[in-house]
Design a protein around this motif. Structure first.
Motif, PDB file in Angstrom:
ATOM      1  N   GLN A 210       0.835  -1.189   0.000  1.00 39.48           N
ATOM      2  CA  GLN A 210       0.000   0.000   0.000  1.00 39.48           C
ATOM      3  C   GLN A 210       0.878   1.250   0.000  1.00 39.48           C
ATOM      4  O   GLN A 210       2.098   1.165   0.136  1.00 39.48           O
ATOM      5  N   HIS A 211       0.239   2.401  -0.191  1.00 38.33           N
ATOM      6  CA  HIS A 211       1.017   3.635  -0.267  1.00 38.33           C
ATOM      7  C   HIS A 211       0.163   4.815   0.178  1.00 38.33           C
ATOM      8  O   HIS A 211      -1.056   4.712   0.343  1.00 38.33           O
ATOM      9  N   MET A 212       0.828   5.954   0.350  1.00 37.01           N
ATOM     10  CA  MET A 212       0.151   7.230   0.538  1.00 37.01           C
ATOM     11  C   MET A 212       0.925   8.284  -0.236  1.00 37.01           C
ATOM     12  O   MET A 212       2.124   8.467  -0.028  1.00 37.01           O
ATOM     13  N   MET A 213       0.234   8.946  -1.164  1.00 34.97           N
ATOM     14  CA  MET A 213       0.821  10.039  -1.931  1.00 34.97           C
ATOM     15  C   MET A 213       0.356  11.341  -1.296  1.00 34.97           C
ATOM     16  O   MET A 213      -0.827  11.510  -1.005  1.00 34.97           O
ATOM     17  N   THR A 214       1.299  12.269  -1.070  1.00 33.75           N
ATOM     18  CA  THR A 214       0.908  13.534  -0.443  1.00 33.75           C
ATOM     19  C   THR A 214       1.638  14.703  -1.094  1.00 33.75           C
ATOM     20  O   THR A 214       2.797  14.583  -1.494  1.00 33.75           O
ATOM     21  N   TYR A 215       0.914  15.825  -1.214  1.00 39.94           N
ATOM     22  CA  TYR A 215       1.507  17.010  -1.835  1.00 39.94           C
ATOM     23  C   TYR A 215       0.660  18.236  -1.521  1.00 39.94           C
ATOM     24  O   TYR A 215      -0.515  18.129  -1.140  1.00 39.94           O
ATOM     25  N   PHE A 216       1.280  19.395  -1.695  1.00 42.57           N
ATOM     26  CA  PHE A 216       0.561  20.662  -1.530  1.00 42.57           C
ATOM     27  C   PHE A 216      -0.323  20.920  -2.750  1.00 42.57           C
ATOM     28  O   PHE A 216       0.001  20.513  -3.864  1.00 42.57           O
ATOM     29  N   VAL A 217      -1.430  21.635  -2.525  1.00 44.28           N
ATOM     30  CA  VAL A 217      -2.344  21.927  -3.634  1.00 44.28           C
ATOM     31  C   VAL A 217      -2.533  23.425  -3.869  1.00 44.28           C
ATOM     32  O   VAL A 217      -3.380  23.832  -4.660  1.00 44.28           O
ATOM     33  N   THR A 218      -1.724  24.250  -3.200  1.00 41.30           N
ATOM     34  CA  THR A 218      -1.769  25.701  -3.404  1.00 41.30           C
ATOM     35  C   THR A 218      -0.351  26.247  -3.523  1.00 41.30           C
ATOM     36  O   THR A 218       0.603  25.643  -3.025  1.00 41.30           O
ATOM     37  N   SER A 219      -0.230  27.396  -4.153  1.00 35.91           N
ATOM     38  CA  SER A 219       1.090  28.016  -4.309  1.00 35.91           C
ATOM     39  C   SER A 219       1.686  28.404  -2.953  1.00 35.91           C
ATOM     40  O   SER A 219       2.898  28.398  -2.781  1.00 35.91           O
ATOM     41  N   LYS A 220       0.824  28.731  -1.980  1.00 36.49           N
ATOM     42  CA  LYS A 220       1.300  29.092  -0.635  1.00 36.49           C
ATOM     43  C   LYS A 220       1.676  27.867   0.196  1.00 36.49           C
ATOM     44  O   LYS A 220       2.239  28.015   1.291  1.00 36.49           O
ATOM     45  N   GLN A 221       1.357  26.684  -0.319  1.00 35.23           N
ATOM     46  CA  GLN A 221       1.632  25.425   0.377  1.00 35.23           C
ATOM     47  C   GLN A 221       0.970  25.379   1.756  1.00 35.23           C
ATOM     48  O   GLN A 221       1.451  24.739   2.684  1.00 35.23           O
ATOM     49  N   ASP A 222      -0.188  26.043   1.856  1.00 35.70           N
ATOM     50  CA  ASP A 222      -0.917  26.065   3.122  1.00 35.70           C
ATOM     51  C   ASP A 222      -2.053  25.043   3.149  1.00 35.70           C
ATOM     52  O   ASP A 222      -2.777  24.925   4.134  1.00 35.70           O
ATOM     53  N   GLU A 223      -2.210  24.305   2.054  1.00 34.59           N
ATOM     54  CA  GLU A 223      -3.226  23.261   1.987  1.00 34.59           C
ATOM     55  C   GLU A 223      -2.563  22.008   1.427  1.00 34.59           C
ATOM     56  O   GLU A 223      -1.823  22.080   0.437  1.00 34.59           O
ATOM     57  N   ILE A 224      -2.799  20.869   2.065  1.00 29.71           N
ATOM     58  CA  ILE A 224      -2.119  19.639   1.687  1.00 29.71           C
ATOM     59  C   ILE A 224      -3.152  18.559   1.398  1.00 29.71           C
ATOM     60  O   ILE A 224      -4.283  18.610   1.900  1.00 29.71           O
ATOM     61  N   TYR A 225      -2.760  17.610   0.589  1.00 28.94           N
ATOM     62  CA  TYR A 225      -3.666  16.553   0.118  1.00 28.94           C
ATOM     63  C   TYR A 225      -2.976  15.213   0.245  1.00 28.94           C
ATOM     64  O   TYR A 225      -1.767  15.113   0.064  1.00 28.94           O
ATOM     65  N   TYR A 226      -3.748  14.184   0.575  1.00 30.40           N
ATOM     66  CA  TYR A 226      -3.208  12.839   0.426  1.00 30.40           C
ATOM     67  C   TYR A 226      -4.218  11.944  -0.276  1.00 30.40           C
ATOM     68  O   TYR A 226      -5.430  12.158  -0.219  1.00 30.40           O
ATOM     69  N   VAL A 227      -3.675  10.961  -0.986  1.00 27.89           N
ATOM     70  CA  VAL A 227      -4.474   9.920  -1.613  1.00 27.89           C
ATOM     71  C   VAL A 227      -3.745   8.608  -1.374  1.00 27.89           C
ATOM     72  O   VAL A 227      -2.526   8.522  -1.496  1.00 27.89           O
ATOM     73  N   THR A 228      -4.495   7.569  -0.991  1.00 27.62           N
ATOM     74  CA  THR A 228      -3.882   6.297  -0.656  1.00 27.62           C
ATOM     75  C   THR A 228      -4.128   5.262  -1.743  1.00 27.62           C
ATOM     76  O   THR A 228      -4.954   5.458  -2.641  1.00 27.62           O
ATOM     77  N   GLY A 229      -3.433   4.185  -1.626  1.00 25.44           N
ATOM     78  CA  GLY A 229      -3.739   2.973  -2.372  1.00 25.44           C
ATOM     79  C   GLY A 229      -3.700   1.834  -1.368  1.00 25.44           C
ATOM     80  O   GLY A 229      -2.635   1.503  -0.841  1.00 25.44           O
ATOM     81  N   VAL A 230      -4.865   1.263  -1.064  1.00 25.06           N
ATOM     82  CA  VAL A 230      -4.978   0.233  -0.030  1.00 25.06           C
ATOM     83  C   VAL A 230      -5.688  -0.975  -0.624  1.00 25.06           C
ATOM     84  O   VAL A 230      -6.794  -0.840  -1.155  1.00 25.06           O
ATOM     85  N   PRO A 231      -5.071  -2.161  -0.562  1.00 26.25           N
ATOM     86  CA  PRO A 231      -5.744  -3.336  -1.112  1.00 26.25           C
ATOM     87  C   PRO A 231      -7.016  -3.673  -0.337  1.00 26.25           C
ATOM     88  O   PRO A 231      -7.054  -3.586   0.887  1.00 26.25           O
TER      89      PRO A 231
END
Length: 384
Positions: A210-231
Motif C-alpha cells: 500500500q502507499h500514501m501520496m501527499t503534496y501541496f495543492v496551493t502556491s502558498k503550500q498552506d493546503e495539503i492533500y493525500y491519496v492512498t492505495g490500499v488493497p
C-alpha cells in the motif's frame, strides 16, 4: 469549414472541458453537455505535468495555472516506516529545462475552474444527463433525462468510466474493480513537530502493498492533500465512494512514519473511492461517435496521469480533426486512435502495476511528451 459542423462533447470534466476549449480555439462549433447541475470545487488534488502544461499553454491558462499551484523541486519516494528516500526525481527548474514546461500540483477544483473559465458560458449546458444516443448516419440524436433532445454531427464521449457513449458503441459492461481503494483528504497543512520530517512538496510513501501520496495543492503550500492505495479484496461497485474516518486511517497506517501519522491526525474529512479499470477496448470510435479519457481507458491513479491522458487525448483528437477535416471524420478518428492507443495503454499498464518512480528512473518519455509536435503515425502502420 470547421464551424459548420456541430460537435457535442458529453461531459465537462477535465478531459471534456479541455476538448471543448481546444475545439473552440480551432474554430469548431462546440457545445458541452454536463449532467451535474452546476460546477463545484471537488475536494481532491492533482498532478499537472509538463506534458499537460503544454496543452494549457495552447488553451491560454498556463500562467494562471502556474500562479495557482505548488511547484515541487522533486518527486520523493520514501519508505513507509523509516522515511528513507527510495527515489528522488528532479522536477522544478529541471522540468522546465528538460521537458519544456513546469510540473505542478494543484487542487483539482481550481484546475477545473480555470478550464471552465476558458469556455464561454454559452458553450456549456448543465443538468444534461444523457440517456440515449442514436447515430443515424448523417446526424447524431441525443436524448437527455430532462426530456430535451439535441442533434450533432460528431459526438465526443468524455463522460467517464460509466460512459453512455461507450455503451452505445460496445454495449453495457461494468468496469472491473481493480482491488484497491483510494482514501482522499484535503486540509490545512499541519505544523511540523519533533520526530517528523518537513513536508515534502511531492512524496509517495511506500510499503509492500500500500502507499500514501501527499503534496501541496496551493502556491502558498498552506493546503495539503493525500491519496492512498490500499488493497481491499471486495467492493460493491454500486458504491463509487463512501465516507471514511480518522479511526479507519489510523488502523490502516498503524506503524507508519510520524509524518504520515500527523497527516492522519490533522485530517478534517476523508472519503474512500473504489479504483476501477477496463481492459483495452477493441475500438475507440464508430460512425460519428468517439471516446476519450476514462470513457476509453480508465486506470488506477498510481502514475498520477489519468486526467493527463484524457487531456492528451483531447489535444490529439483536435489535432487529427484539423489535419484531416471533419468531412472525413472516420479517418480523423482512426488517426486519433493510432496516435493515442499505444501511449494510453502503456500508462494504463504501469499505473496498474504501481511501480512508477518507486525507484530512480527517467520519466522523460512521459513528462517530455508534446502532443502538438510528436510525429503522427498513420493508422495502417500504428503500433498495436
Amino acid at each position: 469549414m470547421p464551424q459548420q459542423s456541430r460537435i457535442a462533447v458529453i461531459g465537462a470534466g477535465l478531459g471534456g472541458a479541455a476538448a471543448a476549449a481546444l475545439l473552440l480555439k480551432a474554430g469548431f462549433n462546440v457545445r458541452v453537455y454536463e449532467q451535474a447541475p452546476s460546477f463545484s470545487r471537488l475536494g481532491a488534488g492533482i498532478h499537472v505535468g509538463p506534458n499537460v502544461m503544454k496543452i494549457m499553454r495552447r488553451i491560454g491558462i498556463e500562467d494562471a495555472m502556474n500562479r495557482e499551484g505548488s511547484h515541487p523541486d522533486y518527486w520523493y519516494s520514501r519508505h513507509w516506516q523509516t522515511g528513507d528516500v527510495m527515489a528522488k526525481i528532479p522536477l522544478g527548474d529541471h522540468a522546465i529545462k528538460e521537458y519544456g514546461a513546469s510540473y505542478l500540483t494543484v487542487h483539482r477544483g481550481d484546475f477545473h475552474a480555470l478550464l471552465m473559465e476558458a469556455l464561454p458560458s454559452s458553450a456549456v449546458s448543465f443538468g444534461k444527463q444523457l440517456t440515449k444516443v442514436d447515430d443515424r448516419g448523417d446526424v447524431v440524436r441525443l436524448e437527455f433525462a430532462d426530456g430535451s433532445t439535441e442533434e450533432a454531427d460528431l459526438v465526443v464521449g468524455a463522460d467517464g468510466v460509466n460512459s453512455c457513449i461507450r455503451e452505445a458503441l460496445l454495449g453495457v459492461e461494468p468496469p472491473k474493480y481493480a482491488g484497491y481503494l483510494a482514501h482522499r483528504a484535503v486540509f490545512p497543512t499541519p505544523p511540523v513537530k519533533p520526530g517528523m520530517l518537513p513536508f515534502d512538496a511531492c512524496v509517495k510513501w511506500w510499503s509492500e502493498d500500500q502507499h500514501m501520496m501527499t503534496y501541496f495543492v496551493t502556491s502558498k503550500q498552506d493546503e495539503i492533500y493525500y491519496v492512498t492505495g490500499v488493497p481491499a479484496n471486495q467492493w460493491n461497485l454500486n458504491d463509487r465512494w463512501l465516507p471514511s474516518s480518522k479511526d479507519e486511517m489510523r488502523e490502516l497506517y498503524k506503524g507508519w512514519h510520524p509524518t504520515v501519522q500527523a497527516l492522519i491526525e490533522n485530517t478534517k474529512e476523508v472519503t474512500k473511492w473504489s479504483l476501477l479499470e477496463r481492459d483495452p477496448l477493441p475500438l475507440w470510435s464508430q460512425g460519428r461517435l468517439v471516446l476519450l479519457g476514462d470513457a476509453c481507458h480508465p486506470m488506477k491513479p498510481h502514475m498520477a496521469q489519468g486526467a493527463a491522458m484524457a487531456i492528451e487525448d483531447a489535444a490529439m483528437l483536435v489535432r487529427c480533426l484539423e489535419e484531416v477535416g471533419v468531412s472525413d471524420h472516420r479517418l480523423a478518428f482512426e488517426l486519433y486512435e493510432a496516435n493515442r492507443a499505444e501511449r494510453a495503454s502503456k500508462v494504463q499498464r504501469i499505473s496498474h502495476d504501481n511501480t512508477w518512480l518507486r525507484t530512480n528512473e527517467d520519466p522523460a518519455w512521459c513528462f517530455g511528451y508534446d502532443v502538438f509536435n510528436v510525429p503522427l503515425v498513420e493508422p495502417a502502420t500504428a503500433a498495436l
